[in-house]
Scaffold this active site. Structure first.
Site, PDB file in Angstrom:
ATOM      1  N   ASP A 165       0.735  -1.207   0.004  1.00 36.99           N
ATOM      2  CA  ASP A 165      -0.082   0.187  -0.067  1.00 36.99           C
ATOM      3  C   ASP A 165       0.857   1.271   0.015  1.00 36.99           C
ATOM      4  O   ASP A 165       0.750   2.141  -0.628  1.00 36.99           O
ATOM      5  CB  ASP A 165      -0.864   0.114   1.066  1.00 36.99           C
ATOM      6  CG  ASP A 165      -2.095  -0.878   1.162  1.00 36.99           C
ATOM      7  OD1 ASP A 165      -2.953  -0.888   0.267  1.00 36.99           O
ATOM      8  OD2 ASP A 165      -2.202  -1.482   2.013  1.00 36.99           O
ATOM      9  N   LEU A 166       1.774   1.256   0.820  1.00 37.70           N
ATOM     10  CA  LEU A 166       2.718   2.359   1.261  1.00 37.70           C
ATOM     11  C   LEU A 166       3.523   2.871  -0.043  1.00 37.70           C
ATOM     12  O   LEU A 166       3.571   3.971  -0.573  1.00 37.70           O
ATOM     13  CB  LEU A 166       3.508   2.285   2.247  1.00 37.70           C
ATOM     14  CG  LEU A 166       2.840   2.013   3.707  1.00 37.70           C
ATOM     15  CD1 LEU A 166       3.698   1.772   4.770  1.00 37.70           C
ATOM     16  CD2 LEU A 166       1.900   3.423   3.990  1.00 37.70           C
TER      17      LEU A 166
END
Length: 390
Positions: free
Chosen positions: A169-170
């Site tokens: 996600d990051l």
């Protein structure tokens, strides 16, 4: 107020959970005006996730600073009309729906181009906006598995292992923010907007460094090596008398310094350890000799001596120890933000330091729909603003 790199850039944020909010948080930290669109009832699910202090999710607060919240029903024609007006006046639209959802809402590429030809549309998704997997639902854990990332973690005799942080996600959010900034610059040259597409799996594949390049060169997969380095030895965690030390002697010169400080430089003349290739073969024997020496003194003593000698090393810290590390305190990596409705909130600070136009927290994470009326007034929709609760 000091100008920031993205001052004057208006962002419509249709994202939720993590990858998208992380992207738009980065834009907001750099000065962009980020308008977070949330459903009229519940808002972003992260508002109820993680540790709740004084009725506020600190998880939500950490990833939604420097944003304004507008409650809007995008399933209604009324809500879509307001979104169109926002898009007309904005520079960037960010979404992390599954591919096709935005188009199904009536905002396909042709429509967006007609509404605002200068608009930059950024999409964050699992596998990319096109291709055989484009329609698949996904989540960080699944992409860690699918991307090959999980297969590289853990020891050779253990199952594949996820990373603790939601890394896919990051990384995708970070790439999306970078792509948006590139597209803003490109628009200065061309006068037109463009699409920015950041897939979680494609983003992770770009991070494999030598693990990918060696496979592409030889067709051979690296073996999982736990805390040992796949292509360098000695390198990894070693044991002092009172705990482990992470040591990274990445070059022959640093290796010589490392072993010299340990009074083990003679090992480099040993037939088993003369080259890195031989040291990889005899890794266990070499590590055993190094551990035997390190166990004669403490963590602190060895770390001080090795750092003074130019050998990269440190102890394994937990999250709390890292956040309270004196170097990180000096770098202001924990911020204290005064939230008018919820008191003092601590959050991770800015990793990127700009000397002339630094990041800042201009305002804390918004209450659900807090700025709906304000934004309607900015759009010239005073009649709607007057009927909207403050």
């Amino acid at each position: 107020m000091m100008h920031q790199p993205l001052s004057g850039i208006k962002v419509v944020d249709l994202t939720r959970i993590l990858s998208g909010p992380f992207c738009t948080m980065l834009l907001g930290d750099m000065g962009a005006d980020v308008i977070k669109i949330e459903g009229p009832k519940e808002g972003d699910p992260v508002r109820k996730a993680g540790a709740i202090v004084n009725d506020l999710s600190w998880y939500f607060a950490s990833f939604n600073r420097n944003k304004r919240s507008m409650a809007l029903d995008l399933r209604s024609e009324h809500g879509k009309d307001i979104l169109r007006k926002l898009i007309q006046r904005s520079d960037v639209l960010v979404e992390n729906f599954r591919p096709g959802v935005l188009a199904d809402m009536g905002f396909d590429e042709a429509s967006l181009e007609q509404i605002n030809p200068r608009l930059i549309v950024a999409s964050i998704n699992g596998y990319g906006s096109t291709g055989p997997y484009a329609d698949r639902p996904t989540f960080d854990f699944v992409v860690q598995a699918m991307s090959g990332f999980m297969s590289t973690n853990g020891g050779v005799e253990h199952p594949a292992l996820r990373s603790g942080p939601p890394i896919t996600d990051l990384v995708a959010g970070l790439y999306a923010a970078f792509g948006i900034v590139c597209a803003v610059r490109a628009r200065e040259l061309t006068g037109r907007g463009q699409r920015v597409d950041a897939g979680m799996m494609t983003s992770m594949l770009s991070m494999f460094a030598y693990l990918a390049s060696d496979y592409l060169a030889t067709g051979q997969l690296a073996t999982r090596t736990g805390n040992d380095h796949p292509i360098a030895s000695p390198y990894g965690l070693f044991s002092a008398i009172d705990g482990e030390i992470a040591v990274a002697p990445s070059t022959e010169d640093v290796l010589f310094r490392f072993l010299s400080i340990l009074d083990l430089a003679h090992l480099l003349s040993d037939e088993r350890f003369k080259t890195n290739e031989l040291r990889l073969i005899h890794r266990k024997e070499l590590n055993s000799l190094i551990n035997e020496r390190l166990k004669t003194d403490t963590q602190t003593s060895w770390i001080n001596r090795l750092n003074s000698g130019g050998v990269p090393c440190g102890r394994v810290q937990n999250v709390g120890e890292a956040l309270n590390d004196p170097q990180m305190i000096h770098q202001e990596m924990v911020l204290e933000v005064d939230h008018p409705s919820h008191g003092l909130v601590k959050m991770v600070g800015f990793p990127l330091k700009l000397s002339g136009t630094p990041c800042s927290v201009r305002f804390p994470a918004p209450k659900h729909g807090e700025h709906t009326r304000e934004i309607l007034e900015e759009l010239g929709m005073q009649h709607l603003a007057d009927s909207t609760p403050t």
